[in-house]
Design a protein around this motif. Structure first.
Motif, PDB file in Angstrom:
ATOM      1  N   GLY A 191       0.735  -1.069  -0.379  1.00  0.00           N
ATOM      2  CA  GLY A 191       0.080  -0.189  -0.280  1.00  0.00           C
ATOM      3  C   GLY A 191       1.478   1.145   0.036  1.00  0.00           C
ATOM      4  O   GLY A 191       0.641   2.109  -0.315  1.00  0.00           O
ATOM      5  N   GLY A 192       2.079   1.873   0.656  1.00  0.00           N
ATOM      6  CA  GLY A 192       2.904   2.511   0.731  1.00  0.00           C
ATOM      7  C   GLY A 192       3.281   2.715  -0.492  1.00  0.00           C
ATOM      8  O   GLY A 192       3.909   3.793  -1.109  1.00  0.00           O
ATOM      9  N   ALA A 193       3.764   2.024  -1.120  1.00  0.00           N
ATOM     10  CA  ALA A 193       4.913   1.747  -2.194  1.00  0.00           C
ATOM     11  C   ALA A 193       3.704   2.264  -3.380  1.00  0.00           C
ATOM     12  O   ALA A 193       3.582   3.145  -4.094  1.00  0.00           O
ATOM     13  CB  ALA A 193       5.248  -0.010  -2.665  1.00  0.00           C
ATOM     14  N   ALA A 194       2.839   1.457  -3.100  1.00  0.00           N
ATOM     15  CA  ALA A 194       1.562   1.938  -4.625  1.00  0.00           C
ATOM     16  C   ALA A 194       1.261   3.777  -3.772  1.00  0.00           C
ATOM     17  O   ALA A 194       0.934   4.307  -5.167  1.00  0.00           O
ATOM     18  CB  ALA A 194       0.254   1.279  -4.668  1.00  0.00           C
ATOM     19  N   LEU A 195       1.049   4.009  -3.551  1.00  0.00           N
ATOM     20  CA  LEU A 195       0.252   5.785  -3.345  1.00  0.00           C
ATOM     21  C   LEU A 195       1.625   6.157  -3.033  1.00  0.00           C
ATOM     22  O   LEU A 195       1.195   7.199  -3.754  1.00  0.00           O
ATOM     23  CB  LEU A 195      -0.408   5.293  -1.284  1.00  0.00           C
ATOM     24  N   ALA A 196       2.207   6.047  -3.236  1.00  0.00           N
ATOM     25  CA  ALA A 196       4.063   7.156  -3.054  1.00  0.00           C
ATOM     26  C   ALA A 196       3.806   7.289  -4.461  1.00  0.00           C
ATOM     27  O   ALA A 196       4.169   8.527  -4.351  1.00  0.00           O
ATOM     28  CB  ALA A 196       5.212   6.207  -2.101  1.00  0.00           C
ATOM     29  N   THR A 197       4.326   6.675  -4.975  1.00  0.00           N
ATOM     30  CA  THR A 197       4.653   6.738  -5.936  1.00  0.00           C
ATOM     31  C   THR A 197       3.326   7.118  -6.574  1.00  0.00           C
ATOM     32  O   THR A 197       3.981   7.099  -8.277  1.00  0.00           O
ATOM     33  CB  THR A 197       4.646   4.701  -6.945  1.00  0.00           C
ATOM     34  N   LEU A 198       1.996   6.750  -6.451  1.00  0.00           N
ATOM     35  CA  LEU A 198       1.395   7.428  -7.712  1.00  0.00           C
ATOM     36  C   LEU A 198       0.996   9.063  -7.297  1.00  0.00           C
ATOM     37  O   LEU A 198       0.517   9.745  -8.252  1.00  0.00           O
ATOM     38  CB  LEU A 198      -0.392   7.116  -6.608  1.00  0.00           C
ATOM     39  N   VAL A 199       1.169   9.358  -6.149  1.00  0.00           N
ATOM     40  CA  VAL A 199       1.776  10.918  -5.750  1.00  0.00           C
ATOM     41  C   VAL A 199       2.393  11.848  -6.746  1.00  0.00           C
ATOM     42  O   VAL A 199       3.952  10.585  -6.843  1.00  0.00           O
ATOM     43  CB  VAL A 199       1.517  11.146  -4.418  1.00  0.00           C
ATOM     44  N   PRO A 200       2.151  12.697  -7.338  1.00  0.00           N
ATOM     45  CA  PRO A 200       3.528  13.211  -8.416  1.00  0.00           C
ATOM     46  C   PRO A 200       4.416  13.506  -7.134  1.00  0.00           C
ATOM     47  O   PRO A 200       4.290  14.183  -6.649  1.00  0.00           O
ATOM     48  CB  PRO A 200       2.516  14.513  -8.957  1.00  0.00           C
ATOM     49  N   TRP A 201       5.669  13.291  -7.971  1.00  0.00           N
ATOM     50  CA  TRP A 201       6.861  14.173  -6.907  1.00  0.00           C
ATOM     51  C   TRP A 201       7.438  13.284  -5.801  1.00  0.00           C
ATOM     52  O   TRP A 201       8.237  13.275  -5.051  1.00  0.00           O
ATOM     53  CB  TRP A 201       7.012  16.055  -6.387  1.00  0.00           C
ATOM     54  N   LEU A 202       6.382  12.140  -5.145  1.00  0.00           N
ATOM     55  CA  LEU A 202       6.944  10.779  -4.419  1.00  0.00           C
ATOM     56  C   LEU A 202       7.255   9.864  -5.239  1.00  0.00           C
ATOM     57  O   LEU A 202       7.202   8.806  -3.995  1.00  0.00           O
ATOM     58  CB  LEU A 202       5.415  11.403  -3.651  1.00  0.00           C
ATOM     59  N   PHE A 203       7.472  10.040  -6.390  1.00  0.00           N
ATOM     60  CA  PHE A 203       7.673   8.611  -6.680  1.00  0.00           C
ATOM     61  C   PHE A 203       9.348   8.033  -6.092  1.00  0.00           C
ATOM     62  O   PHE A 203       9.105   6.710  -6.120  1.00  0.00           O
ATOM     63  CB  PHE A 203       8.230   8.329  -8.102  1.00  0.00           C
ATOM     64  N   TRP A 204       9.606   9.298  -5.554  1.00  0.00           N
ATOM     65  CA  TRP A 204      11.336   8.424  -4.903  1.00  0.00           C
ATOM     66  C   TRP A 204      11.077   7.626  -3.929  1.00  0.00           C
ATOM     67  O   TRP A 204      11.428   6.645  -3.516  1.00  0.00           O
ATOM     68  CB  TRP A 204      12.268   9.313  -4.477  1.00  0.00           C
ATOM     69  N   LEU A 205      10.112   7.888  -2.790  1.00  0.00           N
ATOM     70  CA  LEU A 205       9.841   6.915  -1.589  1.00  0.00           C
ATOM     71  C   LEU A 205       9.534   6.043  -2.041  1.00  0.00           C
ATOM     72  O   LEU A 205       8.922   4.789  -1.212  1.00  0.00           O
ATOM     73  CB  LEU A 205       8.834   7.844  -1.315  1.00  0.00           C
ATOM     74  N   GLY A 206       8.609   5.697  -3.197  1.00  0.00           N
ATOM     75  CA  GLY A 206       7.876   4.538  -3.607  1.00  0.00           C
ATOM     76  C   GLY A 206       8.862   3.736  -4.014  1.00  0.00           C
ATOM     77  O   GLY A 206       8.940   2.305  -3.885  1.00  0.00           O
ATOM     78  N   ALA A 207      10.177   4.195  -4.745  1.00  0.00           N
ATOM     79  CA  ALA A 207      11.439   3.336  -5.311  1.00  0.00           C
ATOM     80  C   ALA A 207      12.182   3.078  -4.209  1.00  0.00           C
ATOM     81  O   ALA A 207      12.872   1.720  -3.808  1.00  0.00           O
ATOM     82  CB  ALA A 207      11.626   4.684  -6.050  1.00  0.00           C
ATOM     83  N   ALA A 208      12.198   3.830  -2.982  1.00  0.00           N
ATOM     84  CA  ALA A 208      13.274   3.253  -2.021  1.00  0.00           C
ATOM     85  C   ALA A 208      12.448   2.185  -0.763  1.00  0.00           C
ATOM     86  O   ALA A 208      12.617   1.543  -0.159  1.00  0.00           O
ATOM     87  CB  ALA A 208      12.775   4.357  -0.726  1.00  0.00           C
ATOM     88  N   ILE A 209      11.040   2.078  -0.741  1.00  0.00           N
ATOM     89  CA  ILE A 209      10.152   1.207  -0.290  1.00  0.00           C
ATOM     90  C   ILE A 209      10.737  -0.390  -1.104  1.00  0.00           C
ATOM     91  O   ILE A 209      10.962  -1.052  -0.115  1.00  0.00           O
ATOM     92  CB  ILE A 209       8.284   1.313  -0.189  1.00  0.00           C
ATOM     93  N   ALA A 210      10.542   0.159  -1.699  1.00  0.00           N
ATOM     94  CA  ALA A 210      10.524  -1.547  -3.242  1.00  0.00           C
ATOM     95  C   ALA A 210      12.169  -1.747  -2.395  1.00  0.00           C
ATOM     96  O   ALA A 210      12.061  -3.664  -2.648  1.00  0.00           O
ATOM     97  CB  ALA A 210       9.997  -1.623  -4.282  1.00  0.00           C
TER      98      ALA A 210
END
Length: 283
Positions: free
Chosen positions: A17-36
């Motif tokens: 959930g955290g990775a999907a939500l972070a990557t969906l939000v503009p300019w927060l893709f880096w957080l989703g990448a870090a979670i993965a």
């Protein structure tokens, strides 16, 4: 952010959930990448696959909108995290990331959706100075489309590689904070390229230039730069200096080209001189 990492690692659904939500939000893709990357580092590629897919799907949506950076960043940091987990060497992870990023540039993944011709035409229409410069380059025998492809692809690939490395460092620091306190600090402070790894970078750069794969030369200096940054971190840590020195260092690194050249030179010297080992013996 360690509290966030602790919450994410409570279970797979939290990380997904955290990775999907972070990557969906503009300019927060880096957080989703870090979670993965965090889940990959901790559990391995196969167990982390649901989290990687959860981060990649929203990034794929942004790809369809014309922004390739989120998806390429997620894929690149996942690759480097997998290599770092399996090989336990930052240098090999960075080399793998650099080669894949260079391949992305070479295959035109970072080229504008409409192609270079459309982009150059828009630039000509938007600025008479740009139109004059491109006309002069063309009259001198330069292929302006190829030059534009190298510049646009190289800069975008450089951004993606730097972002992926930063995400990997963030994920590694989370992993260390949760399971191995101070482990990331010790690991990064000790990082340096070996002469063989430096030779591999040099050979790849030369061969790439000879074969017309300019992207390898454009991105090939990044692992050496990271090694130089690690040397500065290690020196400040060995000397017990105030953290403000690091702040000043990064301000200079971001704002001045000479600092980048000095850091590259330091990384090159450290490859052969093992500066931190000499300092540790001196202390």
């Amino acid at each position: 952010m360690l509290a966030l990492a602790r919450w994410l690692m409570r279970g797979l659904p939290y990380a997904v959930g955290g990775a999907a939500l972070a990557t969906l939000v503009p300019w927060l893709f880096w957080l989703g990448a870090a979670i993965a990357a965090l889940v990959t580092l901790r559990k391995g590629f196969a167990p982390a696959l649901p989290v990687i897919i959860a981060a990649a799907l929203p990034a794929g949506f942004w790809w369809a909108q014309g922004d390739v950076i989120p998806l390429t960043s997620v894929l690149l940091v996942t690759l480097m995290a997998t290599v770092l987990r399996e090989r336990m060497r930052w240098s090999e992870a960075l080399l793998a990331g650099t080669l894949v990023a260079a391949a992305m540039v070479q295959f035109g993944i970072f080229s504008p959706p409409g192609g270079m011709e459309l982009m150059l035409e828009q630039l000509r229409q938007g600025s008479s100075d740009v139109d004059r410069m491109l006309t002069e380059l063309a009259s001198q025998g330069y292929d302006t489309q190829m030059l534009a492809s190298i510049v646009v692809g190289g800069v975008t690939g450089l951004v993606v590689l730097v972002v992926a490395i930063a995400c990997l460092a963030l994920a590694r620091s989370w992993q260390a904070g949760l399971y191995n306190p101070h482990g990331f600090r010790e690991e990064f402070h000790a990082f340096r390229l070996t002469p063989k790894e430096l030779a591999v970078l040099a050979v790849l750069g030369v061969v790439g230039m000879m074969l017309g794969a300019h992207s390898v030369a454009v991105l090939g200096w990044i692992p050496l730069l990271v090694a130089g940054i690690a040397l500065v971190h290690g020196y400040i840590g060995l000397k017990g200096m105030n953290g403000l020195w690091l702040v000043a260092f990064y301000v200079l690194l971001i704002t001045t080209w000479p600092t980048i050249l000095i850091v590259l030179l330091l990384g090159l010297i450290d490859t052969f001189a093992k500066i931190r080992a000499r300092l540790a013996r001196g202390n």
